[in-house]
Structure formats: structure tokens, C-alpha cells
Design an enzyme around this catalytic site. Sequence first.
Site, PDB file in Angstrom:
ATOM      1  N   HIS A   9      44.501  42.829  31.340  1.00  0.00           N
ATOM      2  CA  HIS A   9      45.202  41.645  31.835  1.00  0.00           C
ATOM      3  C   HIS A   9      46.710  41.868  31.807  1.00  0.00           C
ATOM      4  O   HIS A   9      47.283  42.019  30.728  1.00  0.00           O
ATOM      5  CB  HIS A   9      44.800  40.463  30.931  1.00  0.00           C
ATOM      6  CG  HIS A   9      45.444  39.162  31.290  1.00  0.00           C
ATOM      7  ND1 HIS A   9      46.278  38.500  30.429  1.00  0.00           N
ATOM      8  CD2 HIS A   9      45.360  38.414  32.397  1.00  0.00           C
ATOM      9  CE1 HIS A   9      46.671  37.372  31.004  1.00  0.00           C
ATOM     10  NE2 HIS A   9      46.131  37.298  32.195  1.00  0.00           N
ATOM     11  N   HIS A  51      54.592  37.894  36.319  1.00  0.00           N
ATOM     12  CA  HIS A  51      53.775  36.698  36.126  1.00  0.00           C
ATOM     13  C   HIS A  51      54.485  35.407  36.520  1.00  0.00           C
ATOM     14  O   HIS A  51      53.918  34.531  37.164  1.00  0.00           O
ATOM     15  CB  HIS A  51      53.316  36.602  34.666  1.00  0.00           C
ATOM     16  CG  HIS A  51      52.471  35.405  34.394  1.00  0.00           C
ATOM     17  ND1 HIS A  51      52.987  34.185  34.041  1.00  0.00           N
ATOM     18  CD2 HIS A  51      51.134  35.232  34.460  1.00  0.00           C
ATOM     19  CE1 HIS A  51      52.007  33.307  33.884  1.00  0.00           C
ATOM     20  NE2 HIS A  51      50.866  33.924  34.138  1.00  0.00           N
ATOM     21  N   GLU A 111      46.350  39.168  41.500  1.00  0.00           N
ATOM     22  CA  GLU A 111      46.440  37.706  41.475  1.00  0.00           C
ATOM     23  C   GLU A 111      47.696  37.279  42.221  1.00  0.00           C
ATOM     24  O   GLU A 111      48.810  37.585  41.793  1.00  0.00           O
ATOM     25  CB  GLU A 111      46.472  37.187  40.028  1.00  0.00           C
ATOM     26  CG  GLU A 111      46.433  35.678  40.035  1.00  0.00           C
ATOM     27  CD  GLU A 111      46.815  35.014  38.729  1.00  0.00           C
ATOM     28  OE1 GLU A 111      46.780  35.658  37.656  1.00  0.00           O
ATOM     29  OE2 GLU A 111      47.169  33.828  38.809  1.00  0.00           O
ATOM     30  N   LYS A 113      50.480  34.974  42.918  1.00  0.00           N
ATOM     31  CA  LYS A 113      51.096  33.881  42.143  1.00  0.00           C
ATOM     32  C   LYS A 113      51.799  32.924  43.111  1.00  0.00           C
ATOM     33  O   LYS A 113      53.020  32.811  43.115  1.00  0.00           O
ATOM     34  CB  LYS A 113      52.087  34.472  41.130  1.00  0.00           C
ATOM     35  CG  LYS A 113      51.394  34.965  39.880  1.00  0.00           C
ATOM     36  CD  LYS A 113      50.857  33.803  39.052  1.00  0.00           C
ATOM     37  CE  LYS A 113      50.198  34.260  37.759  1.00  0.00           C
ATOM     38  NZ  LYS A 113      49.222  33.285  37.271  1.00  0.00           N
TER      39      LYS A 113
HETATM   40  O1  G3P Z   1      43.816  36.374  36.726  1.00  0.00           O
HETATM   41  C1  G3P Z   1      43.449  35.846  35.498  1.00  0.00           C
HETATM   42  C2  G3P Z   1      44.627  35.305  34.730  1.00  0.00           C
HETATM   43  O2  G3P Z   1      45.636  36.248  34.761  1.00  0.00           O
HETATM   44  C3  G3P Z   1      45.128  33.987  35.260  1.00  0.00           C
HETATM   45  O3  G3P Z   1      46.122  33.424  34.479  1.00  0.00           O
HETATM   46  O4  G3P Z   1      48.429  32.887  33.854  1.00  0.00           O
HETATM   47  O5  G3P Z   1      47.349  34.910  32.915  1.00  0.00           O
HETATM   48  O6  G3P Z   1      48.021  34.857  35.302  1.00  0.00           O
HETATM   49  P1  G3P Z   1      47.546  34.058  34.119  1.00  0.00           P
HETATM   50 MG    MG Z   2      47.217  36.733  36.133  1.00  0.00          MG
END
Ligand code: G3P
Ligand code: MG
Length: 246
Positions: A9, A51, A111, A113
Amino acid sequence: MVKTLIYAHRGASKLAPENTMPAFELAYNAGADGIETDVQLTKDQVPVLLHDENLRRTTNGTGFVQDYTYKELKKLDAGSWFASKFSDTSIVTLEAFLRWFQTKSMKLNLELKNNVIDYKDLEKHVYDLLVSYGQLSNTVISSFNSESITRFKRIDSSIQLAFLTSQKTRNLPAYAEKIGANNLHIKYRLLNKRLVKQCHRRDMPIRIYTVNRPIQMRKCMRTACDGIFTDVPHLALEYRDVVPSD
Ligand code: G3P
Ligand code: MG
């Protein structure tokens, strides 16, 4: 039995600054099955891995990613906030990441954003890069922004798209399908056996974030989740591959 894949992650983000090359290298060296990373867009339309929309937390800059060109962002220190030994770490573009990633046999979750700032044409920029680096079939695109999922589906209906949510909603798999997603990514607290079964009945992979504790890893693996996102891929791999299941 489903093998629960382990995605680092934001890279191995417990050991190195999130979403930077050191964190990705550590994930690769640990043997993670995949990498999850977050994509924002600069003023000159360069997808970068970060992020937050704002630079404050993870760099020595201020203000918003969308107000800087990549040339400007490249000068920032994206590592010292985590530890001084990472002071020469900079923000990485999606393109530079893919150049590195294309030779690794790992899976990718990008992901988008775009749930706070809905960057214009982010989907197309990301899609074109995935095509250029031959990573389309290896990648799941995810977003909290359901409209973005639907837009991506229009660009290419065969790509893996995940609806991402932390909200308890009635019949999530049906909702995901309705907006064009064929994967579901949920916050750990939403996980239950029934939901996993509902997804699998529809042939819809389900993955869980952010799973850092062994007790949580155990639940994800026992309920046959397709993947987890963890800040500690080295520990999750050890847990999955070394601890005997009873
Ligand atoms: O993609 C899963 C997770 O990363 C979503 O939340 O805030 O950690 O990007 P965040
Ligand atoms: Mg994420």
C-alpha cells in the site's frame, strides 16, 4: 481456494516514504505480489504519485499539486518528513514508475485520486501511459469517484476497474457493476463473508484496505478475499506463506 494477493500500500510505506521509489523498491525486494499507488495530476498534466492533493504532509512544499508543473515539483524533498536518510527522494511521475515497473513481474493497482479534485482527463493520461508501457492487462484502476470509473469504462470496456469505498451501502457489488466496475475495493471494517460471496458469485474480485494487523490478515485470507493492501508487505507475506493455516 483463493490465494489472497499482497499489494504493498503506497509501496512498503511503513519502511520508506509512501509512494516513492524507495518504498516501491522495498516492496519488490520483499516479494510483494503487487503495488498500490495513488495518482494526482500536475498543472502541466503529468500524472504523479502522491496520496494528498496538497503537498504539505509528504514534501517540503506547500499548496496544491495541480498548481505546479512537474519540473517545479521535482525539486521538492519528498523523503525528509519520513526520515532524514530519504532527503534526496523526490516525487515520482507515473511514467518513471512504469519504466521501472515494466520489468518486474508484479501486479499494479493505480488509485486515481480524483474524488476531491476531479482532474480533467486524468483517465486518458493514465490510460495512454499504461498502453505505452504494456501494463493494461496487469493493472486494476480504482477510484472513490464513481463518475471517473464510468468515464474509464468508456475509454476501454475491457480494463479492470475497481469501485473503492469506505461507506456501507446496500448491495455494493450491484452498485459497483452499475457504474461500470468489475472489482470492489473496500475498507476493512466493511468486510464480511457474505459480501465476499456476493462478489464471487458475480465473478468480481474483492480486495481490502488497509490491512496491517495479523488478525485482520487472517480474516481476509479466511474469507478468501482476492487481495489486501498493506503497509507491511514483508509481514503479510510471512503470515500468508509461513504461518500454517488451521
Ligand atoms: O486503494 C486502497 C487505499 O489506498 C484507499 O485509501 O486513502 O489509503 O488511498 P487511501
Ligand atoms: Mg490509495
